[in-house]
Design a protein around this motif. Structure first.
Motif, PDB file in Angstrom:
ATOM      1  N   CYS A 164      23.482  -2.474  52.790  1.00 31.07           N
ATOM      2  CA  CYS A 164      23.790  -4.571  53.380  1.00 31.07           C
ATOM      3  C   CYS A 164      24.373  -5.165  51.814  1.00 31.07           C
ATOM      4  O   CYS A 164      24.262  -4.770  51.159  1.00 31.07           O
ATOM      5  N   CYS A 183      16.884   4.159  51.738  1.00 35.57           N
ATOM      6  CA  CYS A 183      17.997   2.362  53.529  1.00 35.57           C
ATOM      7  C   CYS A 183      18.797   4.287  54.222  1.00 35.57           C
ATOM      8  O   CYS A 183      19.285   5.004  53.736  1.00 35.57           O
ATOM      9  N   LEU A 230      20.628   1.400  55.824  1.00 35.85           N
ATOM     10  CA  LEU A 230      22.132   1.011  55.849  1.00 35.85           C
ATOM     11  C   LEU A 230      22.140   0.518  54.384  1.00 35.85           C
ATOM     12  O   LEU A 230      21.484   0.759  53.009  1.00 35.85           O
ATOM     13  N   CYS A 281      22.616  -6.818  50.245  1.00 32.33           N
ATOM     14  CA  CYS A 281      20.736  -6.198  49.679  1.00 32.33           C
ATOM     15  C   CYS A 281      21.190  -7.310  48.230  1.00 32.33           C
ATOM     16  O   CYS A 281      22.143  -6.478  47.385  1.00 32.33           O
TER      17      CYS A 281
HETATM   18  S1  SF4 Z   1      19.116  -5.333  53.017  1.00 29.52           S
HETATM   19 FE1  SF4 Z   1      19.525  -3.871  51.231  1.00 29.52          FE
HETATM   20  S2  SF4 Z   1      16.717  -3.357  51.179  1.00 29.52           S
HETATM   21 FE2  SF4 Z   1      17.152  -4.069  53.609  1.00 29.52          FE
HETATM   22  S3  SF4 Z   1      18.329  -2.890  54.832  1.00 29.52           S
HETATM   23 FE3  SF4 Z   1      19.615  -4.059  53.757  1.00 29.52          FE
HETATM   24  S4  SF4 Z   1      20.216  -2.016  52.433  1.00 29.52           S
HETATM   25 FE4  SF4 Z   1      18.244  -1.505  53.242  1.00 29.52          FE
END
Ligand code: SF4
Length: 209
Positions: free
Chosen positions: A35, A31, A33, A38
């Motif tokens: 998050c 990724c 990101l 997540c």
């Molecule tokens: S929720 Fe998890 S899988 Fe989705 S963009 Fe964010 S870090 Fe990546």
């Protein structure tokens, strides 16, 4: 699709899984990101009973073999516990093959493909992607950064810019935000999407769609 799993000796991960009349493709765990919400950062890789942990990234041929005939589904959706467009050439190749076979393609994405690639890729994607769900995640940059911890500078503005360009290029774009995340004003997210002429959808945490 007859199989949702590859069965080679070293690779038993779910790379194509049916849900809601669609087939979802899980092609990477990487990724842009990080998050906070997540599931993978809570060591949980299971989404609606599918174990999405990948032990290696599947090849284009493996993904297409796991998918089978794409016309059996309403849509084929790039969506796993990773950002599909970190494998940008593979996304284009898989999507092109699906379109050539008569399928419809949706991309669930962080909207950062152009930022990552260093050029505007929206028109290129529009050749093979019918719809895109783009994770807006927040109504302003500060809240976005707090929840998504982007690895790249300028991610929030780049995501909105990509959404706008993708729509102009012919992709049917929906911005999404998750209900219930601290400090996220989902109504304000929806207003921004509407002002940009884009669709908006509230999402429920940990639910694939
Ligand atoms: S929720 Fe998890 S899988 Fe989705 S963009 Fe964010 S870090 Fe990546």
């Amino acid at each position: 699709m007859t199989l949702t799993q590859t069965t080679t000796a070293d690779f038993h991960s779910v790379i194509a899984y049916p849900l809601h009349g669609n087939c979802y493709l899980n092609i990477t765990s990487e990724c842009t990101l990080r998050c906070g919400f997540c599931p993978k950062y809570k060591r949980s890789w299971e989404i609606q009973s599918y174990d999405l942990r990948l032990h290696r990234e599947p090849t284009v041929d493996e993904v297409l073999a796991a998918l089978g005939d794409p016309t059996r589904y309403q849509e084929v959706v790039f969506c796993g516990l990773g950002e599909p467009t970190v494998r940008y050439p593979e996304v284009l190749a898989i999507a092109r093959a699906i379109k050539q076979a008569g399928g419809r393609v949706r991309l669930n994405t962080d909207g950062l493909a152009s930022l990552r690639e260093g050029r505007d890729v929206s028109a290129e994607l529009a050749e093979v992607i019918d719809r895109a769900s783009i994770s807006m995640n927040a109504h302003n940059e500060a809240v976005y950064i707090r929840h998504t911890r982007p690895r790249l500078e300028g991610a929030y503005a780049a995501m909105l810019d990509f959404a706008s360009r993708a729509q102009q290029a012919g992709i049917d774009v929906t911005l999404t935000a998750i209900d219930g995340l601290e400090g996220v004003d989902v109504a304000a997210c929806e207003r921004i999407a509407t002002e940009m002429g884009l669709k908006f959808r509230r999402r429920v945490l940990d639910q694939v769609g």
